[in-house]
Design a protein around this motif. Structure first.
Motif, PDB file in Angstrom:
ATOM      1  N   VAL A  40       0.978  -1.117  -0.088  1.00  0.00           N
ATOM      2  CA  VAL A  40       0.004   0.051   0.021  1.00  0.00           C
ATOM      3  C   VAL A  40       1.024   1.333   0.037  1.00  0.00           C
ATOM      4  O   VAL A  40       0.547   2.193  -0.783  1.00  0.00           O
ATOM      5  CB  VAL A  40      -1.018   0.113   1.273  1.00  0.00           C
ATOM      6  CG1 VAL A  40      -1.699   1.470   1.322  1.00  0.00           C
ATOM      7  CG2 VAL A  40      -1.860  -1.168   1.190  1.00  0.00           C
ATOM      8  N   ARG A  61       1.531   2.781  -3.214  1.00  0.00           N
ATOM      9  CA  ARG A  61       0.729   3.200  -4.146  1.00  0.00           C
ATOM     10  C   ARG A  61      -0.012   4.412  -3.356  1.00  0.00           C
ATOM     11  O   ARG A  61      -1.022   5.029  -3.934  1.00  0.00           O
ATOM     12  CB  ARG A  61      -0.410   2.175  -4.380  1.00  0.00           C
ATOM     13  CG  ARG A  61       0.184   1.059  -5.363  1.00  0.00           C
ATOM     14  CD  ARG A  61       0.923   1.346  -6.387  1.00  0.00           C
ATOM     15  NE  ARG A  61       0.226   1.850  -7.326  1.00  0.00           N
ATOM     16  CZ  ARG A  61      -0.467   1.314  -8.547  1.00  0.00           C
ATOM     17  NH1 ARG A  61      -0.117   0.118  -8.465  1.00  0.00           N
ATOM     18  NH2 ARG A  61      -1.059   1.941  -9.256  1.00  0.00           N
ATOM     19  N   ALA A  84      -1.171  -4.435  -1.474  1.00  0.00           N
ATOM     20  CA  ALA A  84      -1.985  -3.274  -2.214  1.00  0.00           C
ATOM     21  C   ALA A  84      -3.346  -3.850  -2.785  1.00  0.00           C
ATOM     22  O   ALA A  84      -4.343  -3.079  -2.576  1.00  0.00           O
ATOM     23  CB  ALA A  84      -1.313  -2.693  -3.208  1.00  0.00           C
ATOM     24  N   THR A  97      -6.173  -4.334  -0.084  1.00  0.00           N
ATOM     25  CA  THR A  97      -6.534  -3.087   0.364  1.00  0.00           C
ATOM     26  C   THR A  97      -7.264  -2.332  -0.452  1.00  0.00           C
ATOM     27  O   THR A  97      -8.311  -1.811  -0.084  1.00  0.00           O
ATOM     28  CB  THR A  97      -5.140  -2.360   0.958  1.00  0.00           C
ATOM     29  OG1 THR A  97      -4.386  -3.381   1.646  1.00  0.00           O
ATOM     30  CG2 THR A  97      -5.499  -0.949   1.814  1.00  0.00           C
ATOM     31  N   ALA A  98      -6.991  -2.054  -1.524  1.00  0.00           N
ATOM     32  CA  ALA A  98      -7.434  -1.580  -2.786  1.00  0.00           C
ATOM     33  C   ALA A  98      -8.974  -2.211  -2.931  1.00  0.00           C
ATOM     34  O   ALA A  98      -9.913  -1.210  -2.916  1.00  0.00           O
ATOM     35  CB  ALA A  98      -6.708  -1.425  -3.972  1.00  0.00           C
ATOM     36  N   CYS A 104     -11.163  -0.717  -0.127  1.00  0.00           N
ATOM     37  CA  CYS A 104     -11.400   0.691  -0.499  1.00  0.00           C
ATOM     38  C   CYS A 104     -12.393   0.853  -1.525  1.00  0.00           C
ATOM     39  O   CYS A 104     -13.495   1.830  -1.216  1.00  0.00           O
ATOM     40  CB  CYS A 104     -10.124   1.499  -0.732  1.00  0.00           C
ATOM     41  SG  CYS A 104     -10.292   3.137  -0.939  1.00  0.00           S
ATOM     42  N   LEU A 114      -4.505   6.388   0.738  1.00  0.00           N
ATOM     43  CA  LEU A 114      -4.816   5.840  -0.559  1.00  0.00           C
ATOM     44  C   LEU A 114      -5.927   6.488  -1.069  1.00  0.00           C
ATOM     45  O   LEU A 114      -6.872   6.321  -0.307  1.00  0.00           O
ATOM     46  CB  LEU A 114      -5.000   4.251  -0.154  1.00  0.00           C
ATOM     47  CG  LEU A 114      -5.120   3.424  -1.579  1.00  0.00           C
ATOM     48  CD1 LEU A 114      -4.017   3.379  -2.337  1.00  0.00           C
ATOM     49  CD2 LEU A 114      -5.638   2.016  -1.132  1.00  0.00           C
ATOM     50  N   ASP A 156      -6.585   5.893  -7.213  1.00  0.00           N
ATOM     51  CA  ASP A 156      -5.701   4.978  -7.234  1.00  0.00           C
ATOM     52  C   ASP A 156      -5.832   3.505  -6.762  1.00  0.00           C
ATOM     53  O   ASP A 156      -5.596   2.555  -7.617  1.00  0.00           O
ATOM     54  CB  ASP A 156      -4.294   5.384  -6.190  1.00  0.00           C
ATOM     55  CG  ASP A 156      -3.788   6.557  -6.878  1.00  0.00           C
ATOM     56  OD1 ASP A 156      -3.569   6.997  -8.015  1.00  0.00           O
ATOM     57  OD2 ASP A 156      -3.139   7.435  -5.985  1.00  0.00           O
ATOM     58  N   ALA A 157      -6.860   3.449  -5.985  1.00  0.00           N
ATOM     59  CA  ALA A 157      -7.411   2.081  -5.467  1.00  0.00           C
ATOM     60  C   ALA A 157      -8.074   1.481  -6.731  1.00  0.00           C
ATOM     61  O   ALA A 157      -7.909   0.255  -7.041  1.00  0.00           O
ATOM     62  CB  ALA A 157      -8.411   2.114  -4.276  1.00  0.00           C
TER      63      ALA A 157
END
Lengths: 446, 446
Positions: free
Chosen positions: B132, B135, B212, B215-216, B219, B240, B244-245
């Motif tokens: 994460v 990013r 990442a 987590t994305a 989100c 974040l 970007d996610a």
């Protein structure tokens, strides 16, 4: 902090009816987090978990659930218990939920709404299923080009509680025709007394009758937090928020992905889904495939005589059906994806066919040479020729059929993903075998 | 207004070197729209189109392109031409681009940065690839709990130009430890003189060392416009953003989807990609599959004697390999998806195996009964028994192997999607055939 660990503890607590433990996990969570956890549980445990929430939290969590989860929950909890939650939903979320409910339940829920909410819901329900209009929010703040930044900000302050999107404000002329959009960021950073017209940007917008899925893809792909929606006269009628767009894209992709893998999507989280739920999500497809695979048994029966004379031919069956099935599904998944994001349409059939024939020939030639060599070395020159020629023909046929099938599905209004991997590979198996034995008969003279 | 039509006209204009027509399409577009169009073109035409943009627009468009497209463009245009564009990138986008570039080009671009930008980029580059931290945006606005809403809004106004996310403001204590988040909406609607502490909400946050992709997913799934990122001491280090996610999730899903369909993802739009590009994206996989399918030819050779005695056995080969391959890829795609969203981890191997064995047995029993009936009616009782038993065994084996393979891939740090459909179906073909002929030899006594 791992989400998987929290989910596991919650599931264990609910399974053991340890409501104190379950509450202590759920109550401190943000509504989106609680909703995401509950969505992954089996329906029975999900409704127990939902009942543990405090009144306020329950409303917010219900709001954050997917429409299909909401529908299951209503079924478990009963209509009266959720009337309050139904009332606070956004009109477009309400429309999505109504689509999932039996007509009798839907009617009762609509009857209990306030007149104002009922009217807003009717606006959204007026657009066809699957259109942008059905998923847009009919409540929004708009600005005129000569409004000052300060006026618009005041309007945001005054109405920010009611509307869903305040981060993008559409700018319209006096007959509500869309001129541009201004972001809340630009409003905040602008001179308060300047008119918003000059700081407005060209809008990325959609028509209410457009299909929801490609439009949502566009919204998500561009990362814009809200997209104005207009009618045929370019008059503003609503706003598609990024939230809703993400939901549309996600559920469409889940379904596509599952169907490409010959499954129906699982509603619960994998580890917490019952064996029955997992089997159900897969067995229907497998039956369809098995029944169509019996076709290949019939095809082969026709050539039983040929096979008896040359048993070596049987050895190459899995290789050839493998190449055919995979080539077909490569083409099908590529075109299905291109359809979903609006890169191709059924009217492009000729261009797609032209492309896939050439791609199939190229790949077939490359693989055919290898196949020819292997079969020649292992058996004899004639067998090599049969295998080589079959690979070229099967690749070309499979790529073309695989590429066109999603377009056919789209034309006859079936989900293109249904025709992807499972269907195509079975179809290519049967057709590929016919090609194989016809070439074998011709070359070997049997 | 259709995006597909615009794309077609632009591609035609660039193909015919009609630069006036191409400019008239590109110049009025919002940067995101222009970027999305250019991304779908073949690299050569893309760089011609990019050169047509006005200076300001070119910078904004470059910013909106994917990192891999940016890298190709730098290659086409040369480093000096893009130095300005590189400078305006957000630090995290810059890090993503640097990952795609050859080291020499990357070094030169970094050297040309202002010291301040170089430092911010170094922060992001300090976290491991795929985390994460790599990013997140290291520039953000934060608030203390006793700041008033008006103070925080002023800070947003003052620094809104520099930072990427202003819609979510993290609230921290004096040692920068994360306490909560407050949305710009709440700031605008709050009493200007009230402290933000009480209106802050529990934060949905991530650790900089987290992976990442999940987590994305979290989100995007929760639809939150920005997620605070903290270090091991829960001190705020970055944010974040949803943008970007979405990018992380989208490119991960594109790759997964393509690999599940035995392809590499296409970078250009399907209709505008060259035959060579499409062939390349598919042929490598097909070769891998073909080479492993030759294994099945070898497996069958061992049983050539058995086959010669009972040619009828050959007729069921496609049916059985079809069932095995599909069952395996059903299991594999389910578990691959569950891994991607963090629902399962390699340590769940036993639970996954337990689930898949039971699911495989259930499906095998259902299909086996049908297979037994069909084969009995068409041939004889013994053949029916062989087919029925084989289906049960193959389903159980394929579901278990298919479910475990993505976990193995994850453990040895290979993309689980690589092991999905293509690999599994070939593996199950070969293993399934061995099971088939062993059962046949035992039951038929040959």
């Amino acid at each position: 902090m791992s989400a998987a660990t929290t989910l596991r503890s919650l599931d264990d607590a609910l399974r053991e009816r340890d409501l104190t433990a379950a509450s202590s996990i759920l109550l401190p969570l943000a509504p989106q987090e609680a909703a995401a956890l509950l969505e992954q549980l089996a329906p029975r445990r999900r409704s127990i978990g939902f009942r543990l929430l405090a009144k306020e939290q329950a409303l917010a969590v219900f709001d954050d659930l997917d429409a299909d989860t909401q529908a299951v929950l209503i079924h478990e909890l009963g209509t009266t218990e959720v009337a309050a939650a139904f009332d606070i939903l956004e009109p477009e979320d309400r429309a999505a939920l109504l689509d999932e409910l039996p007509a009798s339940v839907a009617k009762q829920l609509i009857r209990d709404l306030s007149p104002e909410e009922r009217e807003l819901t009717a606006v959204v329900l007026g657009f066809p299923r699957g259109s942008v209009g059905r998923r847009m929010s009919p409540e929004f703040i708009h600005a005129f080009a000569d409004d000052t930044a300060a006026t618009v900000l005041d309007r945001v302050r005054a109405r920010g509680h009611e509307v869903q999107s305040i981060y993008i404000v559409p700018v319209v002329d006096r007959s509500r025709r869309l001129l541009g959009v201004v972001s809340l960021r630009d409003l905040l950073l602008a001179d308060p007394d300047a008119p918003v017209g000059p700081i407005a940007k060209p809008p990325i917008y959609a028509h209410a009758d457009d299909e929801a899925e490609p439009t949502a893809e566009r919204c998500v792909d561009r990362g814009i937090s809200a997209m104005p929606v207009v009618d045929a006269e370019k008059r503003l009628v609503g706003i598609l928020t990024l939230d809703d767009a993400i939901e549309i894209v996600d559920s469409a992709r889940d379904v596509d992905e599952a169907r490409a893998g010959a499954r129906e999507p699982l509603r619960e989280s994998y580890l917490y889904a019952s064996i029955f739920a997992i089997t159900r999500s897969r067995v229907v497809w497998l039956f369809v495939l098995a029944v169509s695979a019996i076709l290949t048994v019939n095809v082969l029966e026709i050539f039983e005589g040929t096979l008896e004379q040359k048993v070596a031919l049987a050895l190459f069956i899995p290789l050839l059906t493998g190449i055919g099935g995979n080539t077909g599904s490569q083409a099908a998944t590529t075109v299905t994806r291109a359809l979903a994001v609006g890169e191709v349409a059924p009217r492009d059939a000729f261009r797609v066919a032209g492309k896939e024939i050439r791609v199939g020939l190229t790949m077939g030639a490359a693989l055919g040479v290898v196949g020819f060599g292997v079969a020649w070395l292992a058996y004899e020159f004639e067998i090599g020729a049969v295998i080589g020629l079959t690979i070229v023909s099967v690749c070309t046929m499979a790529a073309t059929v695989g590429g066109l099938m999603p377009l056919v599905a789209k034309t006859i209004r079936v989900d293109p993903a249904v025709f992807s991997t499972p269907f195509i590979s079975t179809f290519c198996d049967a057709t590929g075998l016919i090609i194989y034995f016809m070439i074998a008969k011709a070359v070997l003279g049997i």
